[in-house]
Motif scaffolding. Structure first.
Motif, PDB file in Angstrom:
ATOM      1  N   UNK A   1      74.429  41.617  43.172  1.00 38.79           N
ATOM      2  CA  UNK A   1      73.674  42.492  44.070  1.00 38.79           C
ATOM      3  C   UNK A   1      72.361  42.978  43.456  1.00 38.79           C
ATOM      4  N   UNK A   2      71.955  42.395  42.339  1.00 36.37           N
ATOM      5  CA  UNK A   2      70.715  42.850  41.687  1.00 36.37           C
ATOM      6  C   UNK A   2      69.633  41.780  41.791  1.00 36.37           C
ATOM      7  N   UNK A   3      68.459  42.197  42.213  1.00 41.43           N
ATOM      8  CA  UNK A   3      67.274  41.339  42.204  1.00 41.43           C
ATOM      9  C   UNK A   3      66.229  42.017  41.328  1.00 41.43           C
ATOM     10  N   UNK A   4      65.570  41.254  40.512  1.00 40.13           N
ATOM     11  CA  UNK A   4      64.562  41.811  39.595  1.00 40.13           C
ATOM     12  C   UNK A   4      63.163  41.469  40.102  1.00 40.13           C
ATOM     13  N   UNK A   5      62.295  42.478  40.142  1.00 42.13           N
ATOM     14  CA  UNK A   5      60.892  42.280  40.527  1.00 42.13           C
ATOM     15  C   UNK A   5      60.010  42.696  39.358  1.00 42.13           C
ATOM     16  N   UNK A   6      59.148  41.800  38.912  1.00 45.03           N
ATOM     17  CA  UNK A   6      58.212  42.132  37.835  1.00 45.03           C
ATOM     18  C   UNK A   6      56.875  42.535  38.451  1.00 45.03           C
ATOM     19  N   UNK A   7      56.403  43.747  38.137  1.00 39.28           N
ATOM     20  CA  UNK A   7      55.111  44.195  38.654  1.00 39.28           C
ATOM     21  C   UNK A   7      53.996  43.418  37.959  1.00 39.28           C
ATOM     22  N   UNK A   8      53.088  42.770  38.700  1.00 38.95           N
ATOM     23  CA  UNK A   8      51.987  42.041  38.046  1.00 38.95           C
ATOM     24  C   UNK A   8      51.076  43.021  37.288  1.00 38.95           C
ATOM     25  N   UNK A   9      50.603  42.603  36.124  1.00 36.37           N
ATOM     26  CA  UNK A   9      49.744  43.478  35.314  1.00 36.37           C
ATOM     27  C   UNK A   9      48.485  43.878  36.077  1.00 36.37           C
ATOM     28  N   UNK A  10      47.943  42.946  36.857  1.00 35.77           N
ATOM     29  CA  UNK A  10      46.717  43.232  37.611  1.00 35.77           C
ATOM     30  C   UNK A  10      46.952  44.361  38.612  1.00 35.77           C
ATOM     31  N   UNK A  11      48.131  44.342  39.236  1.00 39.09           N
ATOM     32  CA  UNK A  11      48.476  45.397  40.200  1.00 39.09           C
ATOM     33  C   UNK A  11      48.624  46.732  39.476  1.00 39.09           C
ATOM     34  N   UNK A  12      49.305  46.708  38.319  1.00 39.93           N
ATOM     35  CA  UNK A  12      49.536  47.945  37.553  1.00 39.93           C
ATOM     36  C   UNK A  12      48.198  48.577  37.157  1.00 39.93           C
ATOM     37  N   UNK A  13      47.274  47.761  36.697  1.00 32.94           N
ATOM     38  CA  UNK A  13      46.005  48.284  36.167  1.00 32.94           C
ATOM     39  C   UNK A  13      45.010  48.644  37.266  1.00 32.94           C
ATOM     40  N   UNK A  14      44.988  47.863  38.359  1.00 29.63           N
ATOM     41  CA  UNK A  14      43.878  47.992  39.314  1.00 29.63           C
ATOM     42  C   UNK A  14      44.255  48.508  40.691  1.00 29.63           C
ATOM     43  N   UNK A  15      45.531  48.494  41.050  1.00 28.33           N
ATOM     44  CA  UNK A  15      45.922  48.935  42.390  1.00 28.33           C
ATOM     45  C   UNK A  15      46.458  50.359  42.345  1.00 28.33           C
ATOM     46  N   UNK A  16      46.258  51.124  43.419  1.00 22.51           N
ATOM     47  CA  UNK A  16      46.854  52.464  43.477  1.00 22.51           C
ATOM     48  C   UNK A  16      48.383  52.331  43.557  1.00 22.51           C
ATOM     49  N   UNK A  17      49.090  53.370  43.115  1.00 21.37           N
ATOM     50  CA  UNK A  17      50.551  53.274  43.044  1.00 21.37           C
ATOM     51  C   UNK A  17      51.173  53.067  44.423  1.00 21.37           C
TER      52      UNK A  17
END
Length: 1140
Positions: A84-100
């Motif tokens: 029942x677990x799916x893992x999502x990795x946040x892209x570095x570009x999103x972390x640095x440049x996109x609002x939360x």
């Protein structure tokens, strides 16, 4: 959709994690399909008709360098196996440049700070979405400031080095409370003498300096984050830094190692040691370029510290550094989120714990049917032979060292003043004896020898009393190998106030008056590569005596032990005598037992305790007891008779009527005649070696373990000289040495093709089988007297180990309050391993055989055991005596039936694969009350009545991949026996990456099916605790000899490898096939003999019986010691609290 393999884990073999999408895209996951794995898309196609899964999304929010690192990838792959677990990795570009607001959605967040990471944004995201946090984010601000870290540690009562904080105002750096002297600094009134440590207050700044006192040369060591192969550099600068804020603290002397601890939740920690960067700045790397680290054991206090650090900083996954100094452990750094590198076992454990945390916290609100898996291997429970369930509490093993090079010895009497000065320099006069092993000491002996030889050469008439030939041999041996190591050479000096006593009337005139020193040079006796393999393999096989290995660890024998170990419930201590071969055997065994990696030396340093105090495992063989001297004299006398052994000789030499001894005497017939034959064969051997030396083709011939033909000739020539004395009589004490040498050459140097070697082996063995066991006593009284002299301290220690297991449970236990998720927090298994030499093993066995533990007339199992031991002719390398203690929790605590003791034995390594061993009765056979082989309705034996393949050989088990005979759930007594595949099927962690893809049948039964052939339940009497290796070996000898091994065409390469494994010796075959290891070290060890499996001597003793027996032995030993010259050595009170 196929039925899930267990409540919490998925069946799919491929990882199910993908790079996350922004929130506005997340509703249509099809947009992200290109980022998902091909395998997942394929599975999606297969499952189109299935209802949509309810998935818990675990978000990974960190810098790309961290999210794509090998440890993170390995752990996430395993985490995805939870259904029942799916893992999502946040892209570095999103972390640095996109609002939360545009960051991907998740239910659980694993996020941590590293260089360049916007921690503020991660905190905002957590406030916005309120996911379950694996590592608290606000606390990560504190972790970046060493002052805050130290404050929190201090508040938690965790030991840390004495320190003071120097805060400087950047605008006025000179205005601070710092007074610097030549060899000290004073910070805020606190004085720190050099050496001291200076750390920047920012944890991100790794420029830590250590300042040294002028007496040591001054200057400083400058530490920094690893660059290539360096982590620090020495600087002549002795003054502290004048700008910036720092913490000043005491330098801790740690013997050159730091311990790094990695927690996964408060109840799990993995610890590794590495060379301290402060040592020389050189990063030790292995052949693959990775920094060398090695697992270490944490003490009970250190485990509590790990728990405190994890909870205080609110970091589930947390790394911190420990300094072990002056008998204490100090935390000197907390690093926050940190994974172990290059440990498959850690990856398995970490993913499993994180997955269980996520499911435990979130499954209820998602209405996912999930409960904490009951860990079958958490409680070390086994069925006894009578069908009841008992818990394993204690394992004690006394083990002889592994295969070694021949031991050699030379004695000479010395009178030169230089030797007396050396004797005095190292305090020899205090005890009258001195042992020199250190390189510096051996160098001094060599220097004296060279000086004396030079004097002899220059002044032929000078009065140097040392014999030239002996001095030359002393020089040659000390110069061997080109360097010194106490592991392979030592010099013993004994003060003789009146010189050496004369040995014959001819020496009366030549004997000098006045004091002298007896110099004994010993060399050889090193553990061979084969010995290392034997010990490591036995360590692996030994794991299987520990129950467990069901569930997630199915099919990997011994994982019950490994799990006990990593969850703090295995109280292990390994002791070894101070002989190098014994210590290295202990280290190799530990490596196999605990699935450690890397070289033996660091394992030895960290894990093996030297137990030479109080004579626990060592013996001073230069001072034999009076009884042993009398025995040797009588043995010498009987063996000098030039006639066939008479009935009277049999009565005198074999009063115990040992069958192996009687058979050897019959084979020898006339001892002098046999010695004549042996001497002739030794002469023939030395003659052949000399001829080989004259042959130019043999000039560079390398024998086993780097020995040369010259060295081989040297050892055989010495035996030829010493065996036949000037009087024409034989020195019987040389028989064991001759057998030792020829056994070594038969096993390791047979390719030389020397004639009559096997004949010499056969004859010398017959003689040795008389001499060696009888040197430890001819009749029962003598055997016990000599046994007491050797191993009374060990007997006392074993008694204490058994008592402490049920009396004092403060060691290595989890506090009941800390037991969340652990079924048996209050329980631990105590393991004590004692590695020693032949003398201790002979002596301990004599105590059990002749001390009166049980009456042979009244106890048939004991009579059979005594008959079996009587037939064993040799206690070879890796001989084991094993005591196992079980507890029946259903019995009253005061009842004699509460604790149950089993006694097991193995005569160690096979001398040759062809030899036929005495027949024992298997490991944990049916006990006396079950002799009729009646199936107990409550025993495991009943579970396999309908299995046609319960004694399936391994070859079939592998090629047909049948189901395990132990996969049903049945009640046994009052406890449920969990099946091997009850908590995990095909989706369990793959412990064998090299195996071919599992068939559906294999998935159904779990990896445990590979073990099917190891368990012969009819012999085990229902025990699931260990394979019956003897039965297994016998089955395979028949298989191999009949030539019936056939493999069908098209079987994959991995099965071919298994086929090759079947040609290995039994124990090796068993352990290698299931515990493959990247550092087995089998190079050059193709001829490693196998080890006899354990045989049960008795399996229904009560603890009270054993305890009373050991008490009686200790009391009798006290009486005996008043009659022996050695008594005083052990009558002192022993303070065992230092051992545990």
């Amino acid at each position: 959709m196929s039925e899930p393999s267990s409540p919490g884990e998925s069946q799919c073999g491929a990882p199910r994690f993908f790079v996350g999408c922004a929130e506005d895209e997340s509703e249509g996951l099809d947009d992200c399909a290109s980022m998902r794995t091909d395998m997942e898309l394929y599975e999606d196609d297969l499952e189109d008709d299935s209802p949509p899964e309810c998935q818990i999304v675990v978000g990974i929010c960190c810098m790309m360098k961290k999210s794509k690192s090998k440890p993170m990838t390995q752990i996430l792959e395993r985490l995805c196996k939870f259904e029942y677990i799916t893992v999502v990795i946040f892209p570095e570009d999103v972390i640095l440049n996109e609002p939360v607001e545009k960051w991907p959605l998740c239910d659980c967040l694993i996020s941590f700070h590293s260089k360049g990471f916007p921690l503020d944004k991660a905190v905002s995201y957590a406030k916005l979405r309120n996911p379950l946090l694996i590592n608290d984010l606000n606390m990560q601000y504190y972790i970046q400031d060493r002052r805050e870290v130290y404050r929190i540690l201090q508040e938690e009562g965790i030991d840390l080095p004495r320190y003071a904080v120097l805060n400087r105002d950047p605008d006025n750096p000179d205005e601070c409370n710092l007074v610097e002297g030549e060899d000290q600094v004073e910070v805020n009134g606190e004085v720190f003498l050099k050496p001291f440590v200076e750390k920047p207050v920012s944890a991100e700044d790794h420029n830590v300096y250590i300042y040294y006192p002028t007496s040591a040369g001054g200057g400083s060591q400058r530490l920094f984050r690893k660059i290539g192969s360096r982590s620090s550099v020495y600087s002549p600068e002795s003054s502290v830094r004048k700008t910036g804020s720092y913490i000043y603290e005491e330098f801790m002397p740690t013997d050159g190692t730091d311990v790094k601890v990695y927690t996964v939740g408060p109840d799990y920690a993995h610890a590794e040691a590495r060379k301290s960067p402060a040592l020389d700045g050189k990063v030790e790397r292995d052949s693959e370029g990775k920094e060398i680290r090695y697992p270490v054991m944490l003490t009970a206090m250190e485990k509590l510290v790990a728990r405190k650090v994890c909870l205080a900083f609110k970091q589930t996954v947390c790394g911190f550094d420990l300094l072990r100094a002056n008998g204490h452990s100090y935390v000197c750094d907390v690093n926050g989120f940190s994974f172990v590198k290059n440990s498959m076992k850690y990856y398995d454990d970490c993913a499993k714990i994180l997955g269980n945390i996520v499911m435990r916290e979130l499954a209820p609100q998602f209405q996912i049917p999930w409960s904490i898996p009951t860990e079958a291997e958490d409680i070390p429970i086994v069925p006894t032979t009578s069908g009841t369930m008992m818990e394993l509490r204690c394992v004690i093993a006394v083990i002889r060292h592994g295969d070694r090079t021949p031991k050699q010895k030379m004695k000479m009497e010395v009178r030169n003043p230089m030797f007396f000065e050396l004797f005095e320099k190292y305090g020899g006069y205090k005890t009258g004896k001195l042992k020199l092993k250190k390189p510096k000491q051996l160098q001094e002996v060599l220097d004296i020898t060279r000086t004396l030889l030079t004097d002899i050469g220059q002044h032929t008439d000078c009065e140097i009393e040392e014999k030239k030939s002996k001095l030359e041999q002393l020089k040659t041996v000390l110069e061997m190998y080109g360097h010194f190591s106490g592991i392979n050479r030592k010099v013993q000096l004994t003060y003789l106030p009146h010189g050496q006593p004369k040995t014959s009337s001819e020496e009366e005139d030549t004997r000098k008056e006045g004091p002298s020193i007896l110099l004994v040079l010993k060399w050889g006796g090193e553990l061979t590569p084969a010995g290392r393999v034997q010990a490591e393999e036995l360590g692996r096989a030994f794991r299987c005596m520990y129950p467990g290995g069901q569930g997630d660890y199915a099919g990997f024998p011994g994982c019950g032990l490994l799990r006990l170990h990593s969850t703090y419930r295995h109280d292990l201590k390994i002791y070894a005598s101070d002989e190098g071969r014994v210590q290295m055997t202990a280290a190799a065994f530990a490596k196999g037992l605990l699935a450690l990696e890397g070289e033996l030396t660091p394992i030895l340093v960290q894990m093996v305790k030297s137990a030479n105090m109080n004579g626990l495992l060592d013996n001073d063989i230069e001072s034999l007891s009076g009884c042993q001297q009398r025995v040797k004299a009588r043995l010498h006398e009987i063996m000098q008779k030039d006639e066939i052994f008479t009935e009277e000789d049999f009565d005198r030499l074999a009063p115990t009527c040992s069958s192996s001894l009687v058979n050897s005497m019959k084979a020898v017939e006339n001892p002098v005649s046999m010695c004549d034959q042996v001497y002739t064969l030794v002469q023939s051997l030395t003659s052949q070696i000399r001829k080989r030396l004259e042959d130019p083709k043999s000039a560079d011939l390398q024998l086993y373990h780097s020995e040369t033909l010259e060295m081989m000739l040297q050892r055989w020539s010495k035996l030829e000289r010493d065996f036949r004395m000037k009087s024409g009589r034989y020195d019987i004490s040389k028989i064991p040495d001759i057998y030792d040498c020829v056994k070594y050459d038969v096993q390791h140097n047979i390719s030389l093709g020397l004639e009559d070697t096997y004949e010499l082996f056969k004859l010398s063995r017959a003689l040795a089988n008389i001499v060696i066991p009888q040197e430890y006593g001819i009749n029962k009284v003598e055997k016990l007297d000599i046994a007491y002299a050797y191993c009374l301290p060990l007997v006392k220690k074993i008694q204490l180990d058994l008592q402490r297991t049920h009396e004092d449970e403060s060691v290595n236990k989890l506090h009941p309050l800390y037991s969340r998720g652990v079924l048996s927090p209050g329980r631990h298994v105590r393991t004590r391993l004692y590695f020693t030499s032949e003398s201790h093993v002979h002596s301990l066995l004599s105590i059990f055989r002749y001390g009166g533990l049980l009456d042979e007339e009244k106890d048939q199992q004991w009579k059979r055991a005594m008959d079996y031991l009587s037939a064993v002719s040799e206690l070879n390398y890796m001989t084991q005596i094993v005591i196992m203690l079980y507890e029946d929790n259903n019995k009253d605590p005061s009842s004699e039936e509460r604790f149950h003791v089993e006694l097991h034995f193995s005569p160690g390594v096979k001398v040759s694969e062809e030899e036929s061993a005495p027949m024992g009765f298997g490991f944990r056979p049916a006990s006396a009350e079950n002799d009729q082989k009646q199936t107990d309705p409550g025993s495991l034996e009943n579970l396999v009545q309908d299995e046609p393949d319960r004694a399936l050989p391994l070859s079939e088990a592998i090629s047909t991949q049948r189901k395990s005979p132990l996969i049903r759930n049945r009640k046994t007594g009052s406890m449920e026996v969990l099946s091997e595949s009850s908590s995990s099927k095909g989706g369990s962690y793959r412990l064998f990456p090299s195996c071919s893809r599992q068939s559906p049948e294999m998935k159904q039964s779990g990896l445990g099916s590979q073990c099917a052939g190891l368990f012969s339940t009819t012999v085990l009497g229902g025990s699931s605790s260990a394979p019956n290796l003897q039965d297994y070996a016998r089955t395979h000898r028949k298989k191999l000899s009949s030539g019936s091994l056939t493999y069908k065409d098209g079987i994959q390469k991995s099965l071919k490898q298994k086929h090759e494994l079947l040609s290995m010796p039994a124990v090796k075959r068993f352990s290698v096939s299931f515990a493959k290891h990247p550092t087995n070290g089998f190079e050059g060890c193709s001829m490693v003999p196998s080890i006899y499996p354990l045989e049960t001597l008795h399996n229904s003793l009560s603890l009270k019986q054993v305890n009373e027996f050991l008490t009686t032995m200790c009391e009798n030993a006290g009486d005996s010691h008043t009659r022996t010259t050695r008594g005083d050595a052990h009558s002192t009170t022993l303070t065992w609290h230092t051992f545990n």
